[in-house]
Every structure is written in C-alpha cells, then in structure tokens.
Design a protein around this motif. Structure first.
Motif, PDB file in Angstrom:
ATOM      1  N   GLU A   1      35.475  64.242  41.484  1.00 49.38           N
ATOM      2  CA  GLU A   1      35.888  64.997  40.301  1.00 49.38           C
ATOM      3  C   GLU A   1      34.737  65.836  39.760  1.00 49.38           C
ATOM      4  OE1 GLU A   1      38.527  66.165  37.082  1.00 49.38           O
ATOM      5  OE2 GLU A   1      38.729  65.544  39.178  1.00 49.38           O
ATOM      6  N   ARG A   2      33.506  65.306  39.832  1.00 46.01           N
ATOM      7  CA  ARG A   2      32.359  66.068  39.332  1.00 46.01           C
ATOM      8  C   ARG A   2      32.172  67.361  40.136  1.00 46.01           C
ATOM      9  NH1 ARG A   2      28.789  62.280  39.623  1.00 46.01           N
ATOM     10  NH2 ARG A   2      29.092  61.507  37.508  1.00 46.01           N
TER      11      ARG A   2
ATOM     12  N   LEU B   1      34.376  75.327  36.752  1.00 43.75           N
ATOM     13  CA  LEU B   1      33.544  75.885  35.685  1.00 43.75           C
ATOM     14  C   LEU B   1      32.858  77.156  36.161  1.00 43.75           C
ATOM     15  CD1 LEU B   1      32.685  75.470  32.786  1.00 43.75           C
ATOM     16  CD2 LEU B   1      30.793  74.052  33.600  1.00 43.75           C
TER      17      LEU B   1
ATOM     18  N   ILE C   1      34.535  72.728  30.239  1.00 51.20           N
ATOM     19  CA  ILE C   1      35.753  73.268  30.851  1.00 51.20           C
ATOM     20  C   ILE C   1      36.856  73.382  29.816  1.00 51.20           C
ATOM     21  CG2 ILE C   1      37.593  72.786  32.528  1.00 51.20           C
ATOM     22  CD1 ILE C   1      35.427  71.390  34.247  1.00 51.20           C
TER      23      ILE C   1
ATOM     24  N   GLN D   1      42.470  66.041  34.130  1.00 53.28           N
ATOM     25  CA  GLN D   1      41.672  66.082  35.344  1.00 53.28           C
ATOM     26  C   GLN D   1      41.747  67.514  35.893  1.00 53.28           C
ATOM     27  OE1 GLN D   1      39.910  63.309  36.717  1.00 53.28           O
ATOM     28  NE2 GLN D   1      40.421  62.426  34.723  1.00 53.28           N
ATOM     29  N   VAL D   2      40.815  67.858  36.774  1.00 58.86           N
ATOM     30  CA  VAL D   2      40.771  69.226  37.287  1.00 58.86           C
ATOM     31  C   VAL D   2      42.077  69.609  37.967  1.00 58.86           C
ATOM     32  CG1 VAL D   2      39.700  70.698  39.047  1.00 58.86           C
ATOM     33  CG2 VAL D   2      38.273  69.393  37.476  1.00 58.86           C
TER      34      VAL D   2
ATOM     35  N   LEU E   1      30.576  68.215  31.312  1.00 56.90           N
ATOM     36  CA  LEU E   1      31.251  69.258  32.079  1.00 56.90           C
ATOM     37  C   LEU E   1      32.705  69.392  31.643  1.00 56.90           C
ATOM     38  CD1 LEU E   1      29.888  68.603  35.696  1.00 56.90           C
ATOM     39  CD2 LEU E   1      29.354  70.546  34.213  1.00 56.90           C
ATOM     40  N   LYS E   2      33.336  68.260  31.399  1.00 61.39           N
ATOM     41  CA  LYS E   2      34.739  68.266  30.973  1.00 61.39           C
ATOM     42  C   LYS E   2      34.901  68.996  29.645  1.00 61.39           C
ATOM     43  CE  LYS E   2      38.630  65.057  30.760  1.00 61.39           C
ATOM     44  NZ  LYS E   2      39.044  63.655  30.925  1.00 61.39           N
TER      45      LYS E   2
ATOM     46  N   GLY F   1      34.255  61.975  36.890  1.00 60.97           N
ATOM     47  CA  GLY F   1      34.005  63.193  36.128  1.00 60.97           C
ATOM     48  C   GLY F   1      32.859  63.044  35.143  1.00 60.97           C
TER      49      GLY F   1
ATOM     50  N   ARG G   1      34.574  68.995  41.628  1.00 59.10           N
ATOM     51  CA  ARG G   1      35.674  69.880  41.235  1.00 59.10           C
ATOM     52  C   ARG G   1      35.410  70.497  39.862  1.00 59.10           C
ATOM     53  NH1 ARG G   1      38.609  65.594  43.975  1.00 59.10           N
ATOM     54  NH2 ARG G   1      38.957  64.481  42.025  1.00 59.10           N
ATOM     55  N   GLN G   2      34.831  69.724  38.946  1.00 54.65           N
ATOM     56  CA  GLN G   2      34.494  70.263  37.629  1.00 54.65           C
ATOM     57  C   GLN G   2      33.518  71.435  37.747  1.00 54.65           C
ATOM     58  OE1 GLN G   2      33.072  66.623  35.808  1.00 54.65           O
ATOM     59  NE2 GLN G   2      34.895  66.456  34.526  1.00 54.65           N
ATOM     60  N   ARG G   3      32.489  71.275  38.547  1.00 58.29           N
ATOM     61  CA  ARG G   3      31.519  72.359  38.712  1.00 58.29           C
ATOM     62  C   ARG G   3      32.171  73.580  39.356  1.00 58.29           C
ATOM     63  NH1 ARG G   3      27.903  68.016  40.653  1.00 58.29           N
ATOM     64  NH2 ARG G   3      26.508  67.419  38.949  1.00 58.29           N
TER      65      ARG G   3
END
Length: 209
Positions: A166-167, A174, A119, A142-143, A115-116, A111, A169-171
């Motif tokens: 995870e990155r 978001l 979010i 976590q997402v 971004l975290k 992640g 999923r973060q995008r």
C-alpha cells in the motif's frame, strides 16, 4: 498458491475490493459466466493492456441483474485479489474460453498515515477543481478505492496493480496527483478569466507611473 481459473481478458484494469458491472455478450464469455454460476466459482480479468495477458484481478459474481434469452448476462462483480497469469490454454479443451494457471500476488496493507493525509487533501482539492458534487472521501480509504477516480491512464492503472504494498501505491498516486493538480489549477484560473470577460474590473495602476 498456484491454481487454474477461467480467464476473461479485457482492455481495462479491475481493482480488488471494487465493484464492476459487466454486460456479457460474446459466446465464449457467455459460456464462461454460465459455468462460473453453475460451479459457484470465480474468474479472472487479466488486463489486456500491453498486448499480452499477465496481471489482472480475480473476480467473484455478486449478482445476475439480467439473464437474456440468447444467453447474454448483465452481472455485478467484485474484485478479490491481484493475480498473475503464468500459463494459459486458449481455448481450454472442449470450452470456448481460456483457462490459465495463476499465482496469487501478495498484498501488504502497510499504508503510511502521513502519505494518506497528503493524498486525501490532494484528492479533495481535485474534486473541488473539477466541480464534482456531493463526493467526499472517507479517511479510511485505500488506494484501490480511488484509483479509478483520479485520472490515471489504463497503462498507469496497470502499473498500480503490480505494486504489492500500500505504501508503494500511495507514493505512486501521490506523484500522479502532484502532476495533474497544477494543470487543473491553471484550467480553473483560465475559466475564471473567461467568465470575467465583458465585466467591469477594478484595476490598481502602479504608483510610480
């Protein structure tokens, strides 16, 4: 690593590390759960979202909260990992339920801190706008921890479990939050205007008139 596992398709998306309570009443799935309990084994919930069985989550049974006389179960389960169904036999030999060959989908928890944080702020604002009481998001989330709580459609949740980083999923979440937050803000403004109806309001007329 490919292996075979009992399949319990459902029209929902289960996420890794998340709890899911199930009331098991169909004969084939009563047999499936009974076999898993006897063998201390896991099963998979492939998400039956797009009229096919493909991606899903391997589940472990954490607790049987009620066992009915007719063989029904109330169980608590928890997701372990994302899997892809490569092939299936339905029903499997002398069983009532399906068993499928699965591939474990790798998961990278890489992640992005920025971004975290973005979010986190968006989710907290969403909680405030929808007036969710006593819900605070921990910064170690976590997402998958929030995926059921941010208004994703089942189809969008299904897309999410196919992302292996995870990155990514973060995008994904978001982008979703950036779409729904303006709509929630508009709804909140409308509620405030409705609540003001019938009350005295102070107006400042334009000076040039």
């Amino acid at each position: 690593m490919n292996r075979t596992i009992p399949l319990f398709p459902l029209n929902l998306v289960a996420f890794p590390y998340q709890n899911l309570n199930l009331h098991v009443f169909e004969p084939r799935y009563k047999e499936l759960i009974a076999d898993c309990l006897e063998d201390n084994s896991t099963f998979a919930i492939p998400s039956y979202v797009k009229n096919k069985v493909e991606y899903g989550t391997e589940m472990e049974i954490r607790e049987v909260t009620k066992r009915y006389e007719d063989g029904k179960f109330d169980i608590k389960t928890r997701g372990k990992r994302i899997v892809k169904v490569l092939d299936m036999e339905n029903p499997y030999r002398n069983k009532k339920y399906a068993i499928g060959a699965i591939e474990e989908i790798p998961n990278r928890n890489n992640g992005d801190v920025l971004l975290k944080e973005e979010i986190y702020e968006a989710v907290q604002e969403m909680y405030d706008l929808v007036e969710v009481d006593n819900r605070q998001l921990s910064m170690d989330f976590q997402v998958f921890d929030i995926a059921h709580q941010i208004g994703l459609s089942t189809e969008a949740e299904y897309e999410l479990i196919q992302l292996t980083e995870e990155r990514q999923r973060q995008r994904f979440v978001l982008d979703h939050l950036k779409v729904i937050l303006p709509k929630l803000r508009d709804i909140q403004r409308s509620k405030e205007l409705i609540q003001m109806n019938g009350h005295f309001r102070k107006y400042n007329p334009p000076q040039e008139f």
